[in-house]
Structure formats: C-alpha cells, structure tokens
Design a protein around this motif. Structure first.
Motif: not given
Length: 148
Positions: A31, A33, A48, A52, A55-56
């Motif tokens: 994604e 982001l 959520e 994310k 994981d960024y």
C-alpha cells in the motif's frame, strides 16, 4: 489495495492449478501509505491503522488526546483485549529515549515520514542494471540510495 476476501479468492483459484503452470504465487500488494492520515472513529480503525503503522518503513506522527505529538519509528506494538491495555512503542526521531503510548491515548496517526523502501524492489534494481548495460556502461554496480 486488496482485501482479505480478494486474497482468499486468489489463493483458492491458484490452489487448483498445477505448481509448474503457476509462474508467480499470490503476494501481498504494498500500500502507498506515505502522507496518509487515517480516521480513527472506532476501536477497529485504531487497531488497523496501528498495524499498518507497524509495517510502515518510515516515521509516523502520533497525536495524543492531550495534544502532544510524537514523531518517530513505530518498532513494536502490544495488543490487548481493550485499547487501554494495548500499547505502541516508538523510537522518537528527536531524542534517544523510547516512548510507550496506549492505544486509548491516541487521537490521530499520520504517516508523515518518507517510506524509505518504496520502489526498492528487485525488479527496480534489475531495470536500472539493464538500462546501464544498454547504454554501454562496463563494471556496472548499482549502489543503494543513502538514507537521510
């Protein structure tokens, strides 16, 4: 951005194919982001967004409910049954001490830092290699980009 349902359907479709006939197995779509500021209206949206953020590969900015802000790299999260029992751990970009913030204290999250790994796929490396080779360069070495 694919959903879990879409991913499950793709995996189901591929499970009926012979492995020798599949060139590429299903993967996760990365994604974009960077610059995103998610809405945090419900507990599920908070969880959520913070998954994310974990994981960024860049810095995020967390705004606490008291108005204070912490910018840095989210390197760990501990989830519990409630937001008050869940914690993110951040290495702030402006100081050495690490910060723990309860999910329940978070008013906003912004993906403020540059995604340091965006566009750094092996395919991108191979493309650069062939471009240099096609232009006649010898002893081609593609060096990694310097981090700020």
């Amino acid at each position: 951005m694919s959903t879990q349902t879409q991913e499950a359907a793709k995996l189901e479709q591929l499970s009926h194919e012979a492995p020798d006939e599949i060139e590429v197995a299903a993967g996760r779509e990365r994604e974009q982001l960077e610059g995103w500021v998610p809405e945090l209206a419900s507990d599920a949206e908070v969880r959520e967004a913070l998954e994310k953020a974990f994981d960024y590969r860049g810095d995020i900015t967390v705004t606490r409910k008291d108005g204070s802000k912490v910018e840095g790299y989210l390197y760990d999260r501990r989830t519990g049954p409630s937001l008050a029992e869940s914690v993110v751990r951040i290495m702030p970009s402006d100081r050495g001490s690490r910060v723990n913030i309860a999910y329940s204290d978070i008013a906003a999250v912004a993906f403020s830092g540059r995604d340091t790994a965006a566009g750094k796929t092996f395919d991108a490396w191979v493309k650069k290699y062939w471009e240099k080779k096609a232009s006649g360069e010898k002893n081609i070495q593609i060096e990694p980009e310097k981090l700020d």
